[in-house]
Design a protein around this motif. Structure first.
Motif, short mmCIF file in Angstrom:
data_model
loop_
_atom_site.label_atom_id
_atom_site.label_comp_id
_atom_site.label_asym_id
_atom_site.label_seq_id
_atom_site.Cartn_x
_atom_site.Cartn_y
_atom_site.Cartn_z
N TYR A 198 0.84 -1.19 0.00
CA TYR A 198 0.00 0.00 0.00
C TYR A 198 0.88 1.25 0.00
N SER A 199 0.46 2.25 -0.73
CA SER A 199 1.26 3.48 -0.84
C SER A 199 0.67 4.64 -0.03
N ASN A 200 -0.52 4.43 0.53
CA ASN A 200 -1.18 5.49 1.29
C ASN A 200 -1.75 4.92 2.58
N MET A 201 -1.76 5.75 3.61
CA MET A 201 -2.34 5.34 4.88
C MET A 201 -3.06 6.51 5.53
N VAL A 202 -4.29 6.25 5.95
CA VAL A 202 -5.05 7.22 6.75
C VAL A 202 -5.42 6.56 8.06
N GLN A 203 -5.13 7.24 9.15
CA GLN A 203 -5.55 6.74 10.46
C GLN A 203 -6.57 7.71 11.04
N ILE A 204 -7.69 7.14 11.47
CA ILE A 204 -8.82 7.92 11.95
C ILE A 204 -9.15 7.51 13.38
N VAL A 205 -9.35 8.48 14.24
CA VAL A 205 -9.68 8.24 15.64
C VAL A 205 -11.09 8.76 15.90
#
Length: 362
Positions: free
Chosen positions: A353-360
């Motif tokens: 994977y080339s992108n990462m989003v972390q959501i809280v």
């Protein structure tokens, strides 16, 4: 010293101990932690051969106690066991319970056994209960008597199998105080426990059991603050995990929504957080990422923390660098931002994977 070499124990349809290896030094105070059913109690019972391992070897001070020629009764005289269920003899008084083993197994005189027993009762704070019977005691008092009975044999090694699990929460502290005092005696202790604060503050070493092995072994600081493995981190932080992998645009979103509902209900996730969780998946994945990616390859890992009642959603995806904040779909991104507490984007230059989003969500 205790040395475990490739210890294995199986039952029909389950192998709680697949390959246990460890060296335990004299004076170590070890907390044995891990999910239910991972062989923690079985490990203790194998060490004193209440359960005979199916494979491997166990050494106590370089003597192989799993060898057929070993006199395990002699070995057990230096190895005490404290059980979850106290196992006191109901027809004997407190002092008689404590005197029994030294008199019967070590040939100690009754006067000496009585004096030793009273000393131990004072140590656990229950000398006034010497003539009471077990049925007259609280759970916490019974467990303290069980610990005193174990100490009466003057063992070098003490194995404690969830010593507070059968107690009312108001009684846990009194037993933990006695165990805390034991850690100062120089004896070797192994304690199976679900009390993470106790393990962290009292023990010198922690075994995390999973997958039939000692999955991670380290100091309390290492295990609780900087675990090496993901499973350990999730257990320590009491995280409940849901994983999806999306490959292509034919992903079954209605089925995933049903799975998410079951996950939320099972883990008693509050309704407000549950609604925002559904909103994040819909707006980020269905509306934004599916519009951006021609052939989506997306990993979604959801972790719910029982400690702070929050959800962390980590979404990794393929394609060129793309921060969802740059989407043309400002309505979906606005709904997304309104539903979450924090968002963090990172471009990853290697891996699937080339992108990462972390959501809280809290």
């Amino acid at each position: 010293m205790i040395r475990l070499e490739h210890v294995k124990k199986s039952y029909p349809n389950i192998t709680p101990l697949a390959d246990i290896n460890a060296e335990i030094q004299d004076g170590d105070v070890i907390a044995v932690i891990g999910p239910s059913g991972t062989g923690k109690s079985t490990l203790l019972r194998c060490i004193n051969l209440l359960e005979r391992p199916d494979g491997g070897k166990i050494y106590i001070n370089d003597e192989e106690i799993t060898a057929p020629s070993c006199d395990i009764h002699r070995v057990r005289q230096k190895m005490g066991m404290v059980f979850q269920s106290f196992n006191l003899f109901g027809h004997l008084t407190v002092i008689e319970n404590i005197m029994l083993a030294p008199v019967k197994l070590k040939g100690m005189g009754r006067n000496e056994a009585f004096s030793k027993g009273m000393e131990l009762l004072r140590t656990v704070g229950l000398s006034e209960k010497m003539l009471d019977y077990p049925d007259e005691l609280s759970g916490g008092q019974k467990q303290r008597i069980a610990i005193a009975r174990t100490l009466a044999m003057d063992p070098d090694i003490i194995l404690l199998d969830e010593p507070t699990s059968a107690l009312d929460p108001t009684m846990v502290g009194e037993v933990q105080a006695v165990v805390r005092d034991l850690t100062k005696t120089g004896k070797t202790l192994m304690i199976v426990t679900h009390e993470m604060n106790f393990a962290r503050n009292v023990c010198s070493r922690v075994f995390y059991l999973d997958e039939g092995i000692i999955y991670e072994d380290g100091s309390p600081k290492e295990i609780f603050e900087n675990p090496k493995h993901e499973k350990t981190r999730r257990f320590i932080n009491r995280l409940k995990v849901l994983v999806w992998k999306i490959e292509g645009k034919n992903f079954d979103f209605p089925g995933a929504a049903s799975e998410a509902d079951n996950y939320c209900r099972k883990n008693l996730i509050p309704q407000d957080i549950r609604s925002r969780f559904h909103s994040v998946i819909k707006e980020l994945v269905q509306q934004i990422l599916f519009a951006e990616l021609e052939e989506p390859c997306i990993s979604i890992v959801t972790e719910y923390s029982e400690l702070d009642e929050g959800i962390v959603i980590t979404v990794r995806y393929n394609g060129d660098r793309f921060d969802p904040a740059d989407t043309d779909n400002k309505i979906s991104y606005g709904v997304l931002k309104a539903a979450v507490s924090e968002t963090h984007y990172r471009h990853e230059v290697s891996g699937e994977y080339s992108n990462m989003v972390q959501i809280v969500i809290r």
